[in-house]
Design a protein around this motif. Sequence first.
Motif, short mmCIF file in Angstrom:
data_model
loop_
_atom_site.label_atom_id
_atom_site.label_comp_id
_atom_site.label_asym_id
_atom_site.label_seq_id
_atom_site.Cartn_x
_atom_site.Cartn_y
_atom_site.Cartn_z
N ALA A 116 -30.89 23.06 7.14
CA ALA A 116 -29.51 23.30 7.58
C ALA A 116 -29.24 22.34 8.73
O ALA A 116 -30.04 22.24 9.67
CB ALA A 116 -29.33 24.74 8.04
N GLU A 117 -28.15 21.62 8.64
CA GLU A 117 -27.69 20.73 9.71
C GLU A 117 -26.31 21.19 10.15
O GLU A 117 -25.42 21.39 9.31
CB GLU A 117 -27.61 19.27 9.23
CG GLU A 117 -28.93 18.65 8.85
CD GLU A 117 -29.81 18.23 10.02
OE1 GLU A 117 -29.52 18.61 11.17
OE2 GLU A 117 -30.80 17.53 9.76
N VAL A 118 -26.14 21.39 11.45
CA VAL A 118 -24.84 21.72 12.03
C VAL A 118 -24.32 20.41 12.61
O VAL A 118 -24.95 19.83 13.49
CB VAL A 118 -24.97 22.80 13.11
CG1 VAL A 118 -23.60 23.16 13.68
CG2 VAL A 118 -25.67 24.05 12.55
N ILE A 119 -23.19 19.96 12.10
CA ILE A 119 -22.75 18.61 12.47
C ILE A 119 -22.24 18.53 13.90
O ILE A 119 -21.73 19.50 14.46
CB ILE A 119 -21.68 18.05 11.51
CG1 ILE A 119 -20.35 18.80 11.66
CG2 ILE A 119 -22.15 18.07 10.08
CD1 ILE A 119 -19.18 18.01 11.13
N SER A 120 -22.40 17.36 14.48
CA SER A 120 -21.79 16.97 15.74
C SER A 120 -20.82 15.85 15.40
O SER A 120 -21.04 15.10 14.45
CB SER A 120 -22.85 16.44 16.70
OG SER A 120 -23.77 17.46 17.02
N ARG A 121 -19.77 15.74 16.14
CA ARG A 121 -18.74 14.73 15.83
C ARG A 121 -19.32 13.33 15.70
O ARG A 121 -19.02 12.61 14.78
CB ARG A 121 -17.65 14.74 16.89
CG ARG A 121 -16.70 15.89 16.78
CD ARG A 121 -15.49 15.67 17.68
NE ARG A 121 -14.80 16.90 17.98
CZ ARG A 121 -13.92 17.48 17.20
NH1 ARG A 121 -13.65 16.95 16.03
NH2 ARG A 121 -13.33 18.60 17.56
N LYS A 122 -20.16 12.93 16.65
CA LYS A 122 -20.63 11.55 16.67
C LYS A 122 -21.71 11.24 15.65
O LYS A 122 -21.94 10.08 15.34
CB LYS A 122 -21.10 11.19 18.07
CG LYS A 122 -19.96 11.20 19.06
CD LYS A 122 -20.33 10.64 20.39
CE LYS A 122 -19.09 10.70 21.27
NZ LYS A 122 -19.18 9.94 22.45
#
Length: 195
Positions: A116-122
């Motif tokens: 599971a990856e929780v995205i960050s904007r950059k």
Amino acid sequence: MTALEDRIEMAESGDELTLDMMFEWLEKMPIPEGYKTEIVGGHIFITPQRDTHWEIIADIYDQLRVKYPRRRVKSDVRIDYPGHLNGFASDVTLLAEGAAKDGKELWRCGDVEFIAEVISRKTAGNDYGPKKDTYASAGVPVYLIVDPYAGEWHLHTLPKDGTYHADLSFGFGEEIDLTRTAVGLVLKTDEFPRD
């Protein structure tokens, strides 16, 4: 000349750069507490851990822990993947029963059942692009991307020939049914915060 400068000069002189060398450099850098480091395709990414990001990671981790022992559920632990210099520290990783470390004391990507990856904007482009492709190439059966900005999740399953062949997306509040996958449970998303 410091040892770090010496190694950088060595790498620039044409000696082959390795993940171990790059992570050794990172360990010597003054990276602030609460920052995550990964190497994606030979590029170093250092990103801060946001509160919303952490809440979602903790929620997924807690739900997995209901079924799986702590030894099988990891967060921000380096695992090397196929391709050019891919050393990922995924937000949440579920390892297979009987998973073992390799000769370098790292978990093997072949033992990963769920990411599971929780995205960050950059760094969102990594999660939707090269990391997704790498996970599929490694045969990771279940890859979940959680997007707190859009308030939605994206599930990728059935990896074959370097791509995922099944994709499903819904908004927060909709359950993620993983009962027919290697994970074998339902993840609730109604308490995932938005950013």
